[in-house]
Design an enzyme around this catalytic site. Sequence first.
Site, PDB file in Angstrom:
ATOM      1  N   SER A 180       0.794  -1.229   0.000  1.00 18.48           N
ATOM      2  CA  SER A 180       0.000   0.000   0.000  1.00 18.48           C
ATOM      3  C   SER A 180       0.824   1.276   0.000  1.00 18.48           C
ATOM      4  O   SER A 180       0.323   2.318  -0.408  1.00 18.48           O
ATOM      5  CB  SER A 180      -0.957  -0.008   1.190  1.00 18.48           C
ATOM      6  OG  SER A 180      -0.269  -0.295   2.382  1.00 18.48           O
ATOM      7  N   HIS A 208      -5.408  -3.914  -2.013  1.00 19.23           N
ATOM      8  CA  HIS A 208      -5.151  -2.946  -3.092  1.00 19.23           C
ATOM      9  C   HIS A 208      -5.106  -3.603  -4.472  1.00 19.23           C
ATOM     10  O   HIS A 208      -4.866  -2.926  -5.476  1.00 19.23           O
ATOM     11  CB  HIS A 208      -3.847  -2.186  -2.838  1.00 19.23           C
ATOM     12  CG  HIS A 208      -3.979  -1.120  -1.804  1.00 19.23           C
ATOM     13  ND1 HIS A 208      -4.577   0.099  -2.065  1.00 19.23           N
ATOM     14  CD2 HIS A 208      -3.640  -1.096  -0.501  1.00 19.23           C
ATOM     15  CE1 HIS A 208      -4.564   0.833  -0.967  1.00 19.23           C
ATOM     16  NE2 HIS A 208      -4.010   0.129   0.004  1.00 19.23           N
ATOM     17  N   LYS A 239     -12.214  -0.574  -0.993  1.00 18.08           N
ATOM     18  CA  LYS A 239     -11.342   0.244  -1.839  1.00 18.08           C
ATOM     19  C   LYS A 239     -11.927   0.281  -3.254  1.00 18.08           C
ATOM     20  O   LYS A 239     -12.901   0.981  -3.483  1.00 18.08           O
ATOM     21  CB  LYS A 239      -9.912  -0.275  -1.744  1.00 18.08           C
ATOM     22  CG  LYS A 239      -9.345   0.066  -0.360  1.00 18.08           C
ATOM     23  CD  LYS A 239      -8.001  -0.505  -0.057  1.00 18.08           C
ATOM     24  CE  LYS A 239      -7.547   0.008   1.319  1.00 18.08           C
ATOM     25  NZ  LYS A 239      -6.612  -0.904   1.986  1.00 18.08           N
TER      26      LYS A 239
HETATM   27  C1  LIG Z   1      -6.765  -1.149   3.437  1.00 17.72           C
HETATM   28  C2  LIG Z   1      -6.194  -2.461   3.767  1.00 17.72           C
HETATM   29  C3  LIG Z   1      -6.834  -3.329   4.643  1.00 17.72           C
HETATM   30  C4  LIG Z   1      -8.081  -2.930   5.379  1.00 17.72           C
HETATM   31  O1  LIG Z   1      -9.211  -2.964   4.575  1.00 17.72           O
HETATM   32  P1  LIG Z   1     -10.544  -2.232   5.076  1.00 17.72           P
HETATM   33  O2  LIG Z   1     -11.614  -2.876   4.294  1.00 17.72           O
HETATM   34  O3  LIG Z   1     -10.362  -0.785   4.813  1.00 17.72           O
HETATM   35  O4  LIG Z   1     -10.645  -2.522   6.546  1.00 17.72           O
HETATM   36  C5  LIG Z   1      -6.298  -4.584   4.848  1.00 17.72           C
HETATM   37  N1  LIG Z   1      -5.153  -4.959   4.237  1.00 17.72           N
HETATM   38  C6  LIG Z   1      -4.492  -4.141   3.401  1.00 17.72           C
HETATM   39  C7  LIG Z   1      -3.250  -4.625   2.734  1.00 17.72           C
HETATM   40  C8  LIG Z   1      -4.989  -2.855   3.138  1.00 17.72           C
HETATM   41  O5  LIG Z   1      -4.332  -2.048   2.318  1.00 17.72           O
END
Ligand SMILES: *Cc1c(COP(=O)(O)O)cnc(C)c1O
Length: 391
Positions: A180, A208, A239
Amino acid sequence: MAHWNRLTQELDQWRREGRYRPLTVWNSGSGTWMELNGRQVLQMSSNNYLGLTDHPALKAAALEAIETYGVGSGSVRTITGTLDLHDQLEQELAQFKQTEAVLTFQSGFTTNQGVLGSILSENDVVISDALNHASIIDGIRLTKAQRKIYAHKDMDQLEDVLKQCSSFEQRIIVTDGVFSMDGDIAPLPQIVELAEQYDALVYVDDAHASGVLGKHGKGSTDHFSLHGRVHIQVGTLSKAIGVVGGYVATSQVLKDYLIHKARPFLFSTSAPPSIAAACLAAIRVLKQSSVLQDRLWQNTTAFRQSLIHLGFNTGASETPIIPIMIGEPAITMRFSDRLLDEGLFAQGIVYPTVAQDQGRVRLIVTAKHTDADLAFALDVIARVGREFGLI
Ligand SMILES: *Cc1c(COP(=O)(O)O)cnc(C)c1O
């Protein structure tokens, strides 16, 4: 109040170190141009990769679900909180991901907590990339399993660790699919080969990568044609999918096990019906056409090439996450503030999220950015970049 002395001191220290960040309060929904303090600002920090947060099909599905089912689910999944919408979402997601089963959670964060927290015993070892997401780290912390960290994407180190871990009952390799902060892609084919050689499970967190990598956005396993060889795929619905939630795509056995064991699943209320309905609509949008995903990648390639051409260092970026590497935390945050003065929102990311000398401004390209939006962003970044002597 005396109760908060220690907290106040810490907050003061963060202020002195320039790490104190008040929340930015936006006056419009997620989009490419967003209102901030009465001003329109170009947004390049959201994870709304495909622009689905305000897609008409998702909004219509959510509204219809509210009319039919109301606004809340009323219970945890194991009591009265599994509606046919939740079940349908899991079935269609499993079909989409080409796995036996899918189990959804309230978020990607709770998915990692629920899955890692359930499957790791004290006789197991979990082998984790150094740059894995906080929710993976916390999920691992909930267990008594041994932990081993390998340097970011270092396959030689991973192999060394696997060699040392032959006595454990179970070995699990955990990695982000797309990282990320750097926007680089995990070397999943090599990880899978090593896992097969040393009898380990592969766990990939595609937060992502969901909606971004693979055919129709099926994720990193599809991107590398590894169907059937990755045991546990975690995804987020928060996302690119544009709503909120998380899921694990895996075997029916693991799904059944998690239904009895995963604590966020057992002890926290399920997603409202409108959320499940909107996610279902999003998966159908993805399946129908790859127009948005194609546009996302056209924008990504063009924008990254332009930044590199201008002389910026975009680090290891291979995806729509494109950092501009700067270094010093204070300079990084000032760079981000100057971009905002000029009408571009790009989050500065500094220590302790990344190493002290690895401060960066992180840009995220979406399918909804127009050519004019990206030209505007490049103009602002070039001007401010010259001001800071970055180019
Ligand atoms: C954003 C993210 C999460 C969390 O996801 P949410 O649905 O926002 O709780 C988990 N793992 C990774 C690698 C992320 O980038």
